[in-house]
Write a protein that holds these residues in place. Structure first.
Motif, PDB file in Angstrom:
ATOM      1  N   PHE A 143       1.770  -2.221  -5.236  1.00 14.79           N
ATOM      2  CA  PHE A 143       1.878  -3.092  -4.136  1.00 14.79           C
ATOM      3  C   PHE A 143       3.470  -3.086  -3.738  1.00 14.79           C
ATOM      4  O   PHE A 143       4.081  -3.223  -2.961  1.00 14.79           O
TER       5      PHE A 143
ATOM      6  N   ARG B 135       7.147  -7.157   4.947  1.00 10.53           N
ATOM      7  CA  ARG B 135       6.063  -6.993   3.751  1.00 10.53           C
ATOM      8  C   ARG B 135       4.716  -7.403   4.088  1.00 10.53           C
ATOM      9  O   ARG B 135       3.615  -6.875   3.804  1.00 10.53           O
ATOM     10  N   CYS B 136       4.737  -8.746   5.032  1.00 13.05           N
ATOM     11  CA  CYS B 136       3.194  -9.031   5.319  1.00 13.05           C
ATOM     12  C   CYS B 136       2.445  -7.984   6.194  1.00 13.05           C
ATOM     13  O   CYS B 136       1.101  -7.828   5.882  1.00 13.05           O
TER      14      CYS B 136
ATOM     15  N   CYS C 299       1.382  -5.588   3.748  1.00 14.87           N
ATOM     16  CA  CYS C 299       0.304  -6.219   3.090  1.00 14.87           C
ATOM     17  C   CYS C 299      -1.141  -6.125   3.930  1.00 14.87           C
ATOM     18  O   CYS C 299      -2.138  -5.868   3.251  1.00 14.87           O
ATOM     19  N   TYR C 300      -0.869  -6.475   4.985  1.00 18.13           N
ATOM     20  CA  TYR C 300      -2.120  -6.540   5.835  1.00 18.13           C
ATOM     21  C   TYR C 300      -2.947  -5.157   6.099  1.00 18.13           C
ATOM     22  O   TYR C 300      -4.017  -4.829   5.871  1.00 18.13           O
TER      23      TYR C 300
ATOM     24  N   ARG D 284      -4.538  -3.823   2.938  1.00 20.57           N
ATOM     25  CA  ARG D 284      -5.921  -4.654   2.646  1.00 20.57           C
ATOM     26  C   ARG D 284      -6.951  -4.171   3.622  1.00 20.57           C
ATOM     27  O   ARG D 284      -7.959  -3.852   3.369  1.00 20.57           O
TER      28      ARG D 284
ATOM     29  N   GLN E  32      -1.189 -17.077   8.542  1.00 19.67           N
ATOM     30  CA  GLN E  32      -0.846 -15.766   8.628  1.00 19.67           C
ATOM     31  C   GLN E  32      -0.717 -15.113  10.064  1.00 19.67           C
ATOM     32  O   GLN E  32      -0.864 -16.124  11.134  1.00 19.67           O
TER      33      GLN E  32
ATOM     34  N   CYS F  74       0.655 -17.802  -1.162  1.00 23.67           N
ATOM     35  CA  CYS F  74      -0.084 -17.055  -0.287  1.00 23.67           C
ATOM     36  C   CYS F  74      -0.559 -15.941  -1.585  1.00 23.67           C
ATOM     37  O   CYS F  74      -1.754 -15.479  -1.319  1.00 23.67           O
ATOM     38  N   GLY F  75       0.264 -15.329  -2.350  1.00 24.58           N
ATOM     39  CA  GLY F  75      -0.435 -14.329  -3.034  1.00 24.58           C
ATOM     40  C   GLY F  75       0.774 -13.341  -3.885  1.00 24.58           C
ATOM     41  O   GLY F  75       0.603 -13.486  -5.346  1.00 24.58           O
TER      42      GLY F  75
ATOM     43  N   HIS G  31       5.624 -16.560   8.632  1.00 28.55           N
ATOM     44  CA  HIS G  31       4.304 -16.369   9.056  1.00 28.55           C
ATOM     45  C   HIS G  31       4.233 -17.673  10.471  1.00 28.55           C
ATOM     46  O   HIS G  31       4.688 -18.318  10.270  1.00 28.55           O
TER      47      HIS G  31
HETATM   48  S1  SF4 Z   1       0.651 -11.784  -0.323  1.00 32.78           S
HETATM   49 FE1  SF4 Z   1       1.006 -13.031   1.463  1.00 32.78          FE
HETATM   50  S2  SF4 Z   1       3.180 -13.440   1.567  1.00 32.78           S
HETATM   51 FE2  SF4 Z   1       2.803 -11.569   0.213  1.00 32.78          FE
HETATM   52  S3  SF4 Z   1       2.914  -9.886   1.522  1.00 32.78           S
HETATM   53 FE3  SF4 Z   1       0.724 -10.554   1.286  1.00 32.78          FE
HETATM   54  S4  SF4 Z   1       0.548 -11.705   3.324  1.00 32.78           S
HETATM   55 FE4  SF4 Z   1       2.594 -11.747   2.934  1.00 32.78          FE
END
Ligand code: SF4
Length: 444
Positions: A73, A84-85, A88-89, A92, A118, A165-166, A190
């Protein structure tokens, strides 16, 4: 054939409202766990196990691609850390779409669509891209109206409620709220356009994001116009000003503070605007606009030009150049020596009145044989001269067509209002609210 959806779940609490919604629609679905963005491992495990428990309690099928992806990641998102988000989207949703296609589901969706934190429009767009790539339907739903109820229900069910968020970056932001990350990375917050979207809709925002605007003059008027445009999600903006910030600018120019005195105005404004939206394409020219260097700024490819120049000859050159290029121009007239922002108006330049600079512009254009037209923003307030101290009184207007040495008094409430009105003309025209077609000259 009835629909069979694979619902990507970012966590159990966010899945509650999606499950309720899909059940209400009588849609068949299974849950899917794939979240390599959750760190550290104990947090990942807590969220994964909570979803498994939730699925069992709700008697729902749960598919998993169980991968604690700290290293993969980070190497995927870090090279483009400001986006980065979005990465990340993409990670996934791509996994969800490919998994759904491989396992014979007829569509896929995600619980990320429930969160007001988001970037909903980006999720929708990336979902569409993955749908085309893997030839499987993306079941788009705006689950957000159910978010609060879903979170309350999750608390009642005693589900594990996460605090961030994660990823490790979001954890850092959660606990070091007002501190900048040490590597200078700067993610786009966001949903920073969420409130605007409630007014314009997603399509309106999309249209704004596709526009390129040039703002000539980063002073008391132009700086606020640029600020408003970037805060409204404009896609590309160019700022042109050859001046440097001095202490007397602080009362009315947004880039002017006690820290920026001495810096070039256009560059200082760019720096500020990038902090608002790092994804906006911003070009700063610390340069003068004049006929000789008009080719530098790509005027022909702009959607709009805002003229906030106060030097008369350069203003006339800019007006001629922009109108000749067929680009929409919104031009500010004089905003100094005024106190009352409620007297600022718009009109075609030939119908302006009261404003001494507008009169000089009309005369100058006539002299040059200019027959076009454009929208001017001007004040209907008579210039205030009575209270001026002798030392800073301006020369009489007939002697002051350009590049005046003497300073005119000005106040931010007037200059900023003119800047906001200019930005508003751009934004409303960009989303096509039809005001121009209605011939509303008070507005255009
Ligand atoms: S976990 Fe949340 S804050 Fe981190 S990159 Fe993914 S969507 Fe963005």
């Amino acid at each position: 054939m009835s629909m069979n959806v694979l619902l990507h779940c970012c966590c159990a609490p966010c899945s509650v409202s999606c499950v309720k919604n899909l059940r209400a629609e009588n849609i068949n679905f299974s849950l899917f766990w794939y979240n390599p963005n959750i760190h550290p491992f104990t947090e990942y495990r807590a969220r994964r196990d909570c979803l498994a428990e939730f699925a069992a309690n709700e008697k729902l099928e749960l598919e998993t691609a169980d991968e604690y992806g700290l290293r993969s990641f980070i190497s995927a998102v870090y090279p483009r850390k400001n986006e980065r988000c979005l990465t990340c989207y993409r990670l996934r949703l791509e996994k969800t779409a490919s998994f759904a296609a491989e396992k014979g589901f007829s569509a896929f969706s995600t619980s990320l669509l429930t969160s007001p934190y988001q970037d909903h429009e980006a999720l929708r767009s990336i979902g569409g891209q993955m749908s085309a790539k893997y030839q499987i339907e993306f079941l788009y739903r705006d689950f957000r109206p159910l978010f609060r109820d879903g979170q309350s229900a999750a608390r009642e069910k005693n589900l594990y409620m996460q605090k961030y968020c994660g990823c490790v970056f979001s954890e850092e932001e959660r606990y070091l709220k007002n501190q900048k990350p040490p590597d200078g990375s700067h993610p786009v917050p966001h949903n920073f356009l969420e409130r605007l979207q409630l007014l314009t809709g997603g399509t309106g925002l999309e249209k704004i994001s596709q526009k390129r605007v040039l703002v000539f003059g980063a002073g008391g008027v132009g700086s606020w116009a640029a600020e408003a445009l970037v805060r409204s999600g404009i896609g590309k903006i160019g700022i042109i000003d050859n001046d440097s910030i001095c202490a007397s600018n602080i009362n009315r120019q947004i880039e002017a503070t006690s820290f920026t005195v001495g810096q070039p105005k256009a560059s200082a404004l760019k720096k500020r605007l990038l902090e608002i939206n790092p994804l906006c394409e911003i070009t700063a020219w610390d340069a003068l606009f004049c006929r000789e260097n008009a080719h530098l700024f790509g005027i022909e490819s702009a959607d709009y030009v805002i003229d906030a120049i106060d030097s008369l000859n350069h203003k006339l050159d800019l007006i001629e150049t922009v109108c000749k290029a067929g680009v929409t121009l919104f031009s500010s007239m004089g905003m100094a020596l005024k106190m009352n922002p409620s007297l600022i108006k718009t009109a075609p330049i030939w119908k302006t009145s009261v404003c001494p600079l507008a009169r000089l512009v009309r005369q100058g254009l006539k002299k040059r044989g200019f027959t076009g037209t454009f929208t001017a923003v001007y004040s209907g307030e008579e210039p205030i001269r009575g209270n001026l101290h002798q030392d800073c009184a301006p020369p009489p207007m007939q002697d002051a067509p350009q590049d005046r040495k003497a300073a005119n008094g000005s106040i931010v409430t007037v200059t900023a209002s003119a800047g906001f009105l200019l930005a508003s003309l751009v934004l409303r025209d960009a989303i096509g609210d039809g005001l121009r077609e209605k011939g509303n000259e008070q507005i255009f």
